[in-house]
Design a protein around this motif. Structure first.
Motif, PDB file in Angstrom:
ATOM      1  N   LYS A   1     -44.408 -18.632  23.951  1.00  0.00           N
ATOM      2  CA  LYS A   1     -44.589 -19.919  23.584  1.00  0.00           C
ATOM      3  C   LYS A   1     -44.544 -20.760  25.011  1.00  0.00           C
ATOM      4  O   LYS A   1     -44.970 -21.859  25.114  1.00  0.00           O
ATOM      5  CB  LYS A   1     -43.657 -20.422  22.289  1.00  0.00           C
ATOM      6  N   LEU A   2     -43.333 -20.495  25.667  1.00  0.00           N
ATOM      7  CA  LEU A   2     -42.841 -21.097  26.764  1.00  0.00           C
ATOM      8  C   LEU A   2     -43.972 -21.142  27.801  1.00  0.00           C
ATOM      9  O   LEU A   2     -44.221 -22.049  28.659  1.00  0.00           O
ATOM     10  CB  LEU A   2     -41.536 -20.768  27.235  1.00  0.00           C
ATOM     11  N   ALA A   3     -44.525 -19.803  27.992  1.00  0.00           N
ATOM     12  CA  ALA A   3     -45.530 -19.539  29.033  1.00  0.00           C
ATOM     13  C   ALA A   3     -46.755 -20.256  28.454  1.00  0.00           C
ATOM     14  O   ALA A   3     -47.534 -20.943  29.373  1.00  0.00           O
ATOM     15  CB  ALA A   3     -45.829 -18.190  29.031  1.00  0.00           C
ATOM     16  N   GLN A   4     -46.978 -20.456  27.246  1.00  0.00           N
ATOM     17  CA  GLN A   4     -48.257 -21.091  26.902  1.00  0.00           C
ATOM     18  C   GLN A   4     -48.149 -22.724  27.136  1.00  0.00           C
ATOM     19  O   GLN A   4     -48.977 -23.502  27.562  1.00  0.00           O
ATOM     20  CB  GLN A   4     -48.160 -20.708  25.238  1.00  0.00           C
ATOM     21  N   ILE A   5     -46.771 -23.178  26.902  1.00  0.00           N
ATOM     22  CA  ILE A   5     -46.494 -24.562  27.119  1.00  0.00           C
ATOM     23  C   ILE A   5     -46.649 -24.792  28.757  1.00  0.00           C
ATOM     24  O   ILE A   5     -47.236 -26.024  29.172  1.00  0.00           O
ATOM     25  CB  ILE A   5     -45.240 -25.084  26.742  1.00  0.00           C
ATOM     26  N   ALA A   6     -46.406 -23.795  29.489  1.00  0.00           N
ATOM     27  CA  ALA A   6     -46.631 -24.010  30.992  1.00  0.00           C
ATOM     28  C   ALA A   6     -48.450 -23.739  31.474  1.00  0.00           C
ATOM     29  O   ALA A   6     -48.663 -24.049  32.681  1.00  0.00           O
ATOM     30  CB  ALA A   6     -45.857 -22.791  31.670  1.00  0.00           C
TER      31      ALA A   6
END
Length: 337
Positions: free
Chosen positions: A177-182
Motif C-alpha cells: 500500500k505504501l509503495a502504491q501511494i508512492a
C-alpha cells in the motif's frame, strides 16, 4: 493488574502483579489494544530470533497516558499515544548516524524486554507519538505499517517503477500500500489465494500472482520482460528469500524485510550479473511512524478489512492457536484490554 506471559514456547499464562511505578522521564500508560504480529507468533512457536523466555509479548500498542511529566511533545495525561517500541542507546555508531532502528544495543518491547500484554506499562516518554484522531485499531497497526514505510523509504521506490512484494501478510500488505501511494506499480506474490484476492480487492495493487514455478514468467510477462526493479521479501522464509532475486531486473534492488534465523545461499553469478543491490530493512524510525500516522489520518489505509480478528484480554489465550492457522483467514488480529 493482569498480564499475559509467554512462559515457554506454546504456553501462555494469565497472571497478576502490582501496577508499575514510573521513573523520571517515563510515562505510565493504560494499554487499550495490542496488535498480534509475526514476531508474537514466532515467539509462541519457539522460532523467533533474538528472544528469551519468559516474556510478556506485545509491541503494537494503542494506549492512553495515565501519568507523565512535562515533555517536548506536549503530551498530557488522557492523551492517546502510539509507542515506538524500539529502545535505542543513543550512543553507538548507528544511533550517532541517525539509524536508531538498528542500534547495536537495541531493546524491543515484547522481544528483548517485556511488552504490552498487560493492563499498564511504563515506557520512556521519548518513545511516544501523539495519536489524536486515530481509532484504537489504527493506533495498534501504526508499528507494522511503519516497518513497511521504512522498507519503502530505504528502497528508494519511485513513481512508475514496477516492484514485487513476496508475502501478503501484514508487513507485505503495508509495503504494497505504501509503495502504491508512492506511485509504484505493485505485483504481489503469495502461496495463499485468499490473501492474493484481498490485496487485489482491498489494497488495490496492480497484479497478484500465486507463487510457484511459473511466477517468474508471469512477472516477466507483466513487465514486458524487464522484471521488477525492486523486490521486497516480507516472508522470512528461507526458500522465498533465496529465490527473491529471480524476480528482479538487471540493476535492481533486493530488500530483505522478513527475518530468517538460518543461513541464506545465493548463486553468485546470478546476482553478480544483475549488479544486485541487496538491502536489509529493520524496524523503523520516528520519520516512518509519523508518515504512517499521517496516512491513517487521511483515511488512505483500509483498516476495517485489515483487522480481521479480535478478542478480549480474557479470551486471547483460547484464540491464539486458531490465529496461527492460515485457514482461519487472519490478516491482523488484535486484543482488547
Amino acid at each position: 493488574m493482569k498480564y499475559i506471559v509467554c512462559e515457554k514456547p506454546g504456553q501462555f499464562i494469565l497472571k497478576e502483579k502490582k501496577k508499575p511505578k514510573r521513573k523520571p522521564g517515563e510515562a505510565l500508560l493504560k494499554i487499550k489494544k495490542v496488535g498480534i504480529c509475526g514476531t508474537d507468533f514466532h515467539a509462541y512457536a519457539g522460532n523467533q530470533a533474538f528472544f528469551s523466555y519468559p516474556r510478556i509479548l506485545g509491541h503494537e500498542l494503542a494506549s492512553q497516558v495515565v501519568e507523565i511529566d512535562e515533555n517536548p511533545q506536549g503530551i498530557k495525561a488522557g492523551d492517546n499515544v502510539v509507542v515506538m517500541p524500539y529502545i535505542s542507546c543513543q550512543k553507538c555508531v548507528a544511533c550517532r548516524n541517525g539509524k536508531t532502528n538498528c542500534c547495536s544495543n537495541i531493546q524491543v518491547l515484547g522481544v528483548h524486554t517485556d511488552g504490552g500484554m498487560q493492563d499498564y506499562i511504563t515506557v520512556p516518554t521519548a518513545l511516544l507519538l501523539r495519536a489524536e484522531g486515530l481509532s484504537d485499531n489504527q493506533m495498534a497497526v501504526v508499528e507494522p505499517l511503519a516497518i513497511g514505510a521504512h522498507a519503502v523509504r530505504r528502497s528508494g521506490v519511485k513513481a512508475g517503477e514496477a516492484i514485487v512484494v513476496v508475502g501478503c501478510g501484514p508487513i507485505g500488505i503495508g509495503i504494497m500500500k505504501l509503495a502504491q501511494i508512492a506511485g509504484a506499480k505493485v505485483i504481489g506474490i503469495d502461496m495463499n489465494q485468499n490473501r492474493l484476492d484481498y490485496v487485489l480487492r482491498d489494497i488495490g495493487i496492480d497484479h497478484a500472482i500465486l507463487g510457484g514455478k511459473n511466477a517468474v514468467e508471469k512477472v516477466a510477462e507483466i513487465t514486458g520482460g524487464d522484471l521488477a526493479t525492486a523486490v521486497f521479501d516480507a516472508t522470512g522464509h528461507k526458500g522465498a528469500l533465496e529465490s527473491g532475486p529471480d524476480y528482479m531486473s538487471h540493476g535492481g534492488r533486493y530488500i530483505l524485510v522478513g527475518l530468517s534465523k538460518g543461513e541464506l545461499a545465493f548463486k553468485h553469478p546470478d546476482i553478480h550479473a544483475k549488479e544486485t543491490t541487496i538491502l536489509c530493512s529493520r524496524n523503523a524510525t520516528f520519520e516512518d511512524f509519523e508518515n504512517v500516522i499521517s496516512i491513517l489520518r487521511k483515511g488512505k489505509f483500509p483498516i476495517e478489512s485489515f483487522v480481521t480478528h479480535n478478542a478480549s484480554f480474557s479470551e486471547m489465550i483460547a484464540n491464539f492457536d486458531q490465529w496461527l492457522d492460515p485457514k482461519s483467514g487472519v490478516i491482523k488480529a488484535t486484543v482488547d484490554f
